[in-house]
Each structure stands twice: as C-alpha cells, then as structure tokens.
Design an enzyme around this catalytic site. Sequence first.
Site, PDB file in Angstrom:
ATOM      1  N   ALA A   1       0.833  -1.202   0.000  1.00 50.98           N
ATOM      2  CA  ALA A   1       0.000   0.000   0.000  1.00 50.98           C
ATOM      3  C   ALA A   1       0.869   1.255   0.000  1.00 50.98           C
ATOM      4  O   ALA A   1       0.634   2.194  -0.760  1.00 50.98           O
ATOM      5  CB  ALA A   1      -0.944   0.002   1.197  1.00 50.98           C
ATOM      6  N   TYR A   2       1.870   1.252   0.857  1.00 58.88           N
ATOM      7  CA  TYR A   2       2.768   2.408   0.938  1.00 58.88           C
ATOM      8  C   TYR A   2       3.517   2.595  -0.379  1.00 58.88           C
ATOM      9  O   TYR A   2       3.583   3.707  -0.920  1.00 58.88           O
ATOM     10  CB  TYR A   2       3.761   2.208   2.086  1.00 58.88           C
ATOM     11  CG  TYR A   2       4.696   3.369   2.302  1.00 58.88           C
ATOM     12  CD1 TYR A   2       4.255   4.526   2.945  1.00 58.88           C
ATOM     13  CD2 TYR A   2       6.024   3.316   1.879  1.00 58.88           C
ATOM     14  CE1 TYR A   2       5.109   5.600   3.147  1.00 58.88           C
ATOM     15  CE2 TYR A   2       6.881   4.380   2.083  1.00 58.88           C
ATOM     16  CZ  TYR A   2       6.425   5.518   2.719  1.00 58.88           C
ATOM     17  OH  TYR A   2       7.274   6.576   2.919  1.00 58.88           O
TER      18      TYR A   2
END
Length: 250
Positions: A156-157
């Site tokens: 996600a990051y």
Amino acid sequence: MPMSFRGRFAGRSAVITGGASGIGLAVAQRIVDEGGRVSIWDRDPAQIERASAVVANLRGVTVDVADPAAVEDAARQTIEALGAVDILVTSAAITGPNMTMWEYSTDDWRQVVDININGVFYCNRALVPHMLERNYGRIVNIASIAGKEGNPNASAYSTSKAAVIGMTKSLGKELAKTKVTVNCVTPAAVRTAIFQQMSQQHIDFMLSKIPMARFGEVEEVAALISWIASEECSFTTAAVFDVSGGRATY
C-alpha cells in the site's frame, strides 16, 4: 549543523502538511530560519503545540488531509492568516501495516490511499489556483524510494508513493508554462516517528538496501527540499529528486 541561507525565503509563506514532526518539521525549521513564514497542517493538535515550542513563529492548523472539505477550509484559513501561500510541501503520510498484499485488509489499504494519495491531491488541488492567481508557486510532494522500487510487505505504501510520483509529473507538465513548479523527492528510510508504524524486520530490510549503510537524517532531506522550494529552482518541474544514500537505481 545544516548550512543556512539567510533571507532565502524572505517574504515567502509556506504550508507544510505533516509539518509537526519528522521531515516536515525539519523543513519548517529551515524555512523559518531562512526568513519565511510557515503554517503546519497536522491532524494532531498536541503535536502542533509541541512543534511550536521547537520552531518559533509557527502557525498551526489542525486538519485531516484525507478530508477534502477540511483541506479547502485549511487553505482559506491559511491564506487569510499569511496573506498568501507561495510554497506547499506535502509531508503527511502513513506506512500502513507490514504484511503481504493478500493479507492486507481493505480498511488498512483504503486508509493509506486516503492519506498518502488523496491527501496529496486535495492539498495540491486546493492551493494551485491561488498560486496561479499570484503567478508564483513551488510545490514539493514527498514520495519515497519505495515508490520507485516497491518494498515487499509494504504494498500500500509503495503503491501510494508511486502514485505521488505520477501525480507530480502530470501536474508539473500541466503547469509548465506558468511560474508554478511541481517536483517531488524520493527519500530512502529516514529515522523518524514513522518507524513506530513499521516492524523491526522491515526497518532492517530497508537499512540493508542502502549502500551508505545508514539511515538518512531529516536535515539532509530538508536541505534538498528547501532548494527545490526556493526561487533558485526555476527551470525544473515534473522532476523526481533522489535522496537515498545510493539506493536508487534510476
């Protein structure tokens, strides 16, 4: 000690999201030291208060950058308080949990996207018209080396920071014939409070990827950001600046 360029930001006003700690606070300190005025946007009022005790003459606005209405309101408040906003540095971000993508909950994924991608979009969108009206602006979006390389167990990051790079390139080209520049920086790991959101295994992995064999310092990243945010950086837009201790491969 970082070198100071006295008066570099005289007469200039900056907004720094996530500016109450970490890289954002280091940038705030530098801009104030060099003659500018700074409004830090952060969702934690207690953290804003602590930052104000460290950096003199800071203005603070409590705002969740994932809320577009709150961002628009913060922009209005800040323009009214400072008279203008010449510089935007988007530092607000979260890491999300460290796990494989198929283990990620949709709520955790959505939260990272809302803050790291949508928050940058909302802040850029809110202040670009003002900068265009004034015929001057410097926007520095803080991405990450993870957005270039994709860190395992941080999908996600990594995805969100790749999106920030793409967003910066698009907006920079849209504004290329104006006096508003848009660039981003891609730091490798810098030891800040964001490490508290990561597993030790992931921290060790990030360190192992840095040829200099150390983490960056917030002052080192702030030095680069401050130049990009200055009038001197006038022929560079839609660009990505590496500050990764040799980790970046392109």
